[in-house]
Design an enzyme around this catalytic site. Structure first.
Site, PDB file in Angstrom:
ATOM      1  N   ASP A   1      33.580  51.288 -35.380  1.00  0.00           N
ATOM      2  CA  ASP A   1      32.487  50.335 -35.164  1.00  0.00           C
ATOM      3  C   ASP A   1      32.791  48.948 -35.724  1.00  0.00           C
ATOM      4  OD1 ASP A   1      31.144  52.476 -34.059  1.00  0.00           O
ATOM      5  OD2 ASP A   1      30.154  52.989 -35.938  1.00  0.00           O
TER       6      ASP A   1
ATOM      7  N   LYS B   1      35.399  46.605 -31.839  1.00  0.00           N
ATOM      8  CA  LYS B   1      36.557  46.689 -30.919  1.00  0.00           C
ATOM      9  C   LYS B   1      36.153  46.308 -29.489  1.00  0.00           C
ATOM     10  CE  LYS B   1      37.050  50.989 -32.203  1.00  0.00           C
ATOM     11  NZ  LYS B   1      36.169  51.056 -33.382  1.00  0.00           N
TER      12      LYS B   1
ATOM     13  N   GLY C   1      31.636  54.422 -29.186  1.00  0.00           N
ATOM     14  CA  GLY C   1      30.583  53.608 -28.582  1.00  0.00           C
ATOM     15  C   GLY C   1      30.992  52.159 -28.765  1.00  0.00           C
ATOM     16  N   HIS C   2      31.444  51.527 -27.690  1.00  0.00           N
ATOM     17  CA  HIS C   2      31.978  50.162 -27.786  1.00  0.00           C
ATOM     18  C   HIS C   2      30.995  49.199 -27.109  1.00  0.00           C
ATOM     19  CE1 HIS C   2      36.362  51.739 -28.354  1.00  0.00           C
ATOM     20  NE2 HIS C   2      35.523  52.183 -29.259  1.00  0.00           N
TER      21      HIS C   2
ATOM     22  N   GLN D   1      37.469  54.761 -32.604  1.00  0.00           N
ATOM     23  CA  GLN D   1      37.300  55.122 -34.021  1.00  0.00           C
ATOM     24  C   GLN D   1      38.066  54.122 -34.901  1.00  0.00           C
ATOM     25  OE1 GLN D   1      38.218  58.136 -31.802  1.00  0.00           O
ATOM     26  NE2 GLN D   1      36.070  57.776 -31.397  1.00  0.00           N
TER      27      GLN D   1
HETATM   28  P1  GDP Z   1      33.181  49.295 -31.782  1.00  0.00           P
HETATM   29  O1  GDP Z   1      32.914  50.764 -31.740  1.00  0.00           O
HETATM   30  O2  GDP Z   1      34.306  48.956 -32.696  1.00  0.00           O
HETATM   31  O3  GDP Z   1      33.357  48.687 -30.420  1.00  0.00           O
HETATM   32  O4  GDP Z   1      31.882  48.632 -32.421  1.00  0.00           O
HETATM   33  P2  GDP Z   1      30.340  48.972 -32.064  1.00  0.00           P
HETATM   34  O5  GDP Z   1      30.039  48.399 -30.750  1.00  0.00           O
HETATM   35  O6  GDP Z   1      30.070  50.424 -32.261  1.00  0.00           O
HETATM   36  O7  GDP Z   1      29.599  48.258 -33.247  1.00  0.00           O
HETATM   37  C1  GDP Z   1      29.748  46.902 -33.483  1.00  0.00           C
HETATM   38  C2  GDP Z   1      28.352  46.247 -33.393  1.00  0.00           C
HETATM   39  O8  GDP Z   1      28.414  44.955 -33.938  1.00  0.00           O
HETATM   40  C3  GDP Z   1      27.878  46.080 -31.982  1.00  0.00           C
HETATM   41  O9  GDP Z   1      26.486  46.137 -31.965  1.00  0.00           O
HETATM   42  C4  GDP Z   1      28.354  44.664 -31.628  1.00  0.00           C
HETATM   43  O10 GDP Z   1      27.559  44.049 -30.630  1.00  0.00           O
HETATM   44  C5  GDP Z   1      28.166  43.974 -32.943  1.00  0.00           C
HETATM   45  N1  GDP Z   1      29.111  42.891 -33.244  1.00  0.00           N
HETATM   46  C6  GDP Z   1      30.409  42.752 -32.921  1.00  0.00           C
HETATM   47  N2  GDP Z   1      30.933  41.657 -33.505  1.00  0.00           N
HETATM   48  C7  GDP Z   1      29.939  41.092 -34.211  1.00  0.00           C
HETATM   49  C8  GDP Z   1      29.852  39.945 -35.057  1.00  0.00           C
HETATM   50  O11 GDP Z   1      30.825  39.231 -35.301  1.00  0.00           O
HETATM   51  N3  GDP Z   1      28.634  39.693 -35.634  1.00  0.00           N
HETATM   52  C9  GDP Z   1      27.543  40.473 -35.410  1.00  0.00           C
HETATM   53  N4  GDP Z   1      26.412  40.162 -36.017  1.00  0.00           N
HETATM   54  N5  GDP Z   1      27.599  41.553 -34.623  1.00  0.00           N
HETATM   55  C10 GDP Z   1      28.772  41.863 -34.049  1.00  0.00           C
HETATM   56  P1  IMO Z   2      34.013  53.896 -32.277  1.00  0.00           P
HETATM   57  O1  IMO Z   2      35.138  53.940 -31.265  1.00  0.00           O
HETATM   58  C1  IMO Z   2      32.278  55.424 -35.942  1.00  0.00           C
HETATM   59  C2  IMO Z   2      32.872  59.668 -36.822  1.00  0.00           C
HETATM   60  C3  IMO Z   2      31.658  60.563 -36.778  1.00  0.00           C
HETATM   61  C4  IMO Z   2      32.054  61.607 -37.798  1.00  0.00           C
HETATM   62  C5  IMO Z   2      33.545  61.759 -37.555  1.00  0.00           C
HETATM   63  C6  IMO Z   2      33.904  62.915 -36.627  1.00  0.00           C
HETATM   64  O2  IMO Z   2      32.709  53.517 -31.703  1.00  0.00           O
HETATM   65  O3  IMO Z   2      34.437  53.085 -33.439  1.00  0.00           O
HETATM   66  P2  IMO Z   2      33.663  63.388 -34.038  1.00  0.00           P
HETATM   67  O4  IMO Z   2      32.518  63.203 -33.106  1.00  0.00           O
HETATM   68  O5  IMO Z   2      34.875  62.628 -33.680  1.00  0.00           O
HETATM   69  O6  IMO Z   2      33.941  64.837 -34.283  1.00  0.00           O
HETATM   70  O7  IMO Z   2      33.125  62.826 -35.454  1.00  0.00           O
HETATM   71  O8  IMO Z   2      33.977  60.550 -36.969  1.00  0.00           O
HETATM   72  N1  IMO Z   2      33.110  58.887 -35.580  1.00  0.00           N
HETATM   73  C7  IMO Z   2      32.890  57.585 -35.476  1.00  0.00           C
HETATM   74  N2  IMO Z   2      32.366  56.701 -36.360  1.00  0.00           N
HETATM   75  N3  IMO Z   2      32.720  54.991 -34.752  1.00  0.00           N
HETATM   76  C8  IMO Z   2      33.279  55.854 -33.867  1.00  0.00           C
HETATM   77  O9  IMO Z   2      33.851  55.441 -32.723  1.00  0.00           O
HETATM   78  C9  IMO Z   2      33.335  57.230 -34.196  1.00  0.00           C
HETATM   79  N4  IMO Z   2      33.785  58.322 -33.563  1.00  0.00           N
HETATM   80  C10 IMO Z   2      33.643  59.342 -34.425  1.00  0.00           C
HETATM   81  O10 IMO Z   2      30.508  59.853 -37.158  1.00  0.00           O
HETATM   82  O11 IMO Z   2      31.889  61.098 -39.097  1.00  0.00           O
HETATM   83 MG    MG Z   3      31.314  52.090 -32.042  1.00  0.00          MG
END
Ligand code: GDP
Ligand code: IMO
Ligand code: MG
Length: 427
Positions: A13, A16, A40-41, A230
Site C-alpha cells: 500500500d 504503487k 489493491g492498487h 504487496q
Molecule cells: P498500492 O497498493 O501500493 O497501490 O497502494 P494503495 O492504493 O493500496 O494505497 C495507497 C493509498 O494512498 C491510495 O488510497 C492512494 O490513492 C493514496 N495515495 C497514493 N499516493 C499518495 C500521496 O502521495 N498522498 C496521499 N495523501 N495519498 C496517496
Molecule cells: P498491495 O499490492 C497490504 C497482507 C495481508 C496479510 C498478509 C497475508 O495492495 O500493496 P494474503 O492475503 O496475501 O494471504 O495476506 O499480507 N497483504 C497486504 N497488505 N497491501 C497488500 O497488497 C497486501 N496483500 C497482502 O494484510 O497481513
Molecule cells: Mg494496496
C-alpha cells in the site's frame, strides 16, 4: 532494452498503483509478476478513483499493453469484476490486456481453505485478505494447481473437481462446516457458479506465453515496467515470517514471475511512504498505538483498498527501508504521502533498533524483539499537496528528503504529494 521494476519497500500500500499509472506513459508494456487479488492498487485522476486487484496499473493508457505474468494467481470472478468496472468507463481490456497461460487459478475452495486456516489460528492469524492466496500458491508448489491455459482443456472439469474434493477433505478435518463461511458475501455454491460464469469473460482475454512475448518485445526495443504487489517486508522469504504473503515480492520475483533473465533488469524503483503502515498481523517496530497513529490513519485515509480494514500506522523505519533497498538493488526511490505528515511539528525516524540492551542497525531474526531508536527531525507543518515544483518544497521537506537520501545512499527520484496523478513531482 531492459525491464524496469517498481515495487513496494514496506508492508504494501505504498502507492504503487498511482506511481505505475504515472510512469506508464513512458513505457510500452506494464506487467504484473506476482501476487493476486490480495493486492489493491488505487489510481485517481479527473476526480475518479479506481482500485485494481489483478490488472496492471497501466490499463488507463489505451496504447499500453498490460500483461498478467505467470507468477500471478488469478480469481476469474474478481478479474471479471475488474473488467466490468473498466468497461463501464469505456475501457476495453480485451484490446490491451494479455494473460500468461501459465498463471495459476484461485479456486473457490482455495478461498474456503484460506478462511478455515485463518479461523483455526485464532489469535495467531496472519490477517490474510482471504483471497485464497496461500492455498493457491501452496497447490502451485505442490504441483496440484490448475493454470489459465487449461481452462478449455477436456480434463479441466475433472481436475477442478479432484482439487476441490481434496480441499473439502482437508476442511473436513477442521471443526467447521462450509456453511460457516461466506466468500465475498456469497455461500460456496453461489460463488462457485459466479466463478464458472466468469471463466467465459476471462476466455475473451488473449492468453499468451508471456515469457516469449516479453523476450520478443525486448528484441523489438519495447520498454517494459514490471509492477510489484504487496511489499518487501511481506516477502515469503525475507518478510516477518509467518506474517507474510505467499510469493516473492522482491525484485527476484520479476525474473521467475515473468521469465526475465537477471541480466535484463534495468532500473529498480523502490516505493515507500514517508511513514509506515501495515494491515494484518505481525511485527511492526515503529507502530504508534496513540493519537499520532490515529492522526496518520485519519489524514492518510489508511483503510485497506482490498478489505477496508484500518491500517496500523507508525513512523518511518529506516532500518527496514535499508534492508528492502539491499534486497531489491533499488536504483531510485519514490516517496509517497509526505502530505499526510503536514500537521506534525516534529517527525520521528527509526535509524536503529534496540534488542534487549544491544543497539543494532539491521533487522534481527527475532524481529518481534526490535524496539525503535528514533531520531527526531523538524516537520514542515504546512500544506504541501498543491505544490507543483521541487523548488516550492518547504525547507523541512527538503531536509527530510535529504535525510532519507543520506541514510539510504539512494536518490529519491519521485515525490508524491497526493493521490491524484497530477500530484507527482519528478526530481
Ligand atoms: P498500492 O497498493 O501500493 O497501490 O497502494 P494503495 O492504493 O493500496 O494505497 C495507497 C493509498 O494512498 C491510495 O488510497 C492512494 O490513492 C493514496 N495515495 C497514493 N499516493 C499518495 C500521496 O502521495 N498522498 C496521499 N495523501 N495519498 C496517496
Ligand atoms: P498491495 O499490492 C497490504 C497482507 C495481508 C496479510 C498478509 C497475508 O495492495 O500493496 P494474503 O492475503 O496475501 O494471504 O495476506 O499480507 N497483504 C497486504 N497488505 N497491501 C497488500 O497488497 C497486501 N496483500 C497482502 O494484510 O497481513
Ligand atoms: Mg494496496
Amino acid at each position: 532494452m531492459k525491464v524496469d521494476v517498481l515495487l513496494g519497500l514496506q508492508w504494501g500500500d505504498e502507492g504503487k498503483g498511482k506511481i505505475v499509472d504515472v510512469l506508464s506513459t513512458g513505457y510500452d508494456i506494464i506487467a504484473r509478476f506476482q501476487g493476486g487479488p490480495n493486492a489493491g492498487h488505487t489510481i485517481e485522476f479527473d476526480g475518479k478513483k479506481f482500485i485494481l486487484h489483478t490488472i496492471p496499473s497501466g490499463i488507463f493508457n489505451a496504447d499500453k499493453i498490460n500483461v498478467i505474468g505467470n507468477g500471478v494467481i488469478i480469481d476469474p470472478y474478481i478479474l471479471s469484476k475488474e473488467i466490468d468496472q473498466l468497461n463501464a468507463e469505456n475501457i476495453d481490456p480485451e484490446k490491451n490486456l494479455l494473460i500468461s497461460k501459465k498463471a495459476h487459478l484461485i479456486l473457490p475452495s482455495h478461498r474456503l481453505l484460506d478462511a478455515v486456516y485463518e479461523a483455526s489460528k485464532g489469535k495467531l492469524k496472519i490477517g490474510s485478505t482471504l483471497k485464497g492466496i496461500g492455498p493457491a500458491y501452496t497447490d502451485k508448489v505442490a504441483r496440484l494447481g490448475i493454470r489459465i491455459g487449461e481452462i478449455d482443456n477436456v480434463e479441466f472439469i475433472r481436475k477442478y473437481n479432484e482439487l476441490k474434493e481434496r480441499h473439502f477433505r482437508i476442511i473436513n478435518t477442521y471443526p467447521y462446516k462450509t456453511s460457516d463461511f461466506k466468500i465475498d458475501g456469497f455461500n460456496f455454491d453461489d460463488y462457485e457458479q459466479k466463478w464458472f460464469d466468469a471463466l467465459e469473460v476471462i476466455n475473451r482475454i488473449r492468453q499468451i506465453d508471456s515469457e516469449n512475448f516479453i523476450d520478443q518485445s525486448l528484441k523489438e526495443n519495447k520498454s517494459i515496467l514490471a509492477e510489484g504487489a504487496q511489499g518487501t517486508l511481506l516477502d515469503i522469504d525475507f518478510g516477518s515470517y509467518p506474517f507474510v504473503t505467499s510469493s516473492n515480492t522482491v525484485c527476484a520475483g520479476v525474473c521467475s514471475g515473468l521469465g526475465i533473465a537477471p541480466s535484463k533488469i534495468g532500473k529498480v524503483f523502490g516505493i515507500f511512504k514517508a511513514y509506515c503502515t501495515r494491515v494484518g498481523s505481525g511485527p511492526f517496530p515503529t507502530e504508534l498505538e496513540d493519537e499520532d497513529g490515529q492522526a496518520l490513519r485519519d489524514e492518510g485515509r489508511e483503510y485497506g483498498s482490498t478489505t477496508g480494514r484500518p491500517r496500523r500506522c507508525g513512523w518511518l523505519d529506516m532500518v527496514a527501508l535499508n534492508y528492502a533497498i539491499m534486497l531489491n538493488g533499488v536504483t531510485d526511490l519514490v516517496m509517497t504521502k509526505g502530505d499526510v505528515l503536514s500537521h506534525f511539528e516534529q517527525l520521528k525516524v527509526s535509524t536503529k533498533y534496540k534488542v534487549n540492551d544491544k543497539t543494532i542497525d539491521y533487522i534481527p531474526f527475532e524481529c518481534e524483539l526490535a524496539r525503535p531508536v528514533y531520531q527526531t527531525v523538524p516537520g514542515w507543518n504546512c500544506a504541501i499537496d498543491q505544490i507543483n515544483r521541487e523548488d516550492e518544497f518547504p525547507g523541512a521537506l527538503n531536509d527530510y528528503v535529504k535525510f532519507i537520501e543520506g541514510g539510504t545512499g539512494v536518490k529519491i527520484s519521485i515525490v508524491s504529494l497526493g493521490p491524484d496523478r497530477k500530484q507527482t513531482i519528478l526530481r
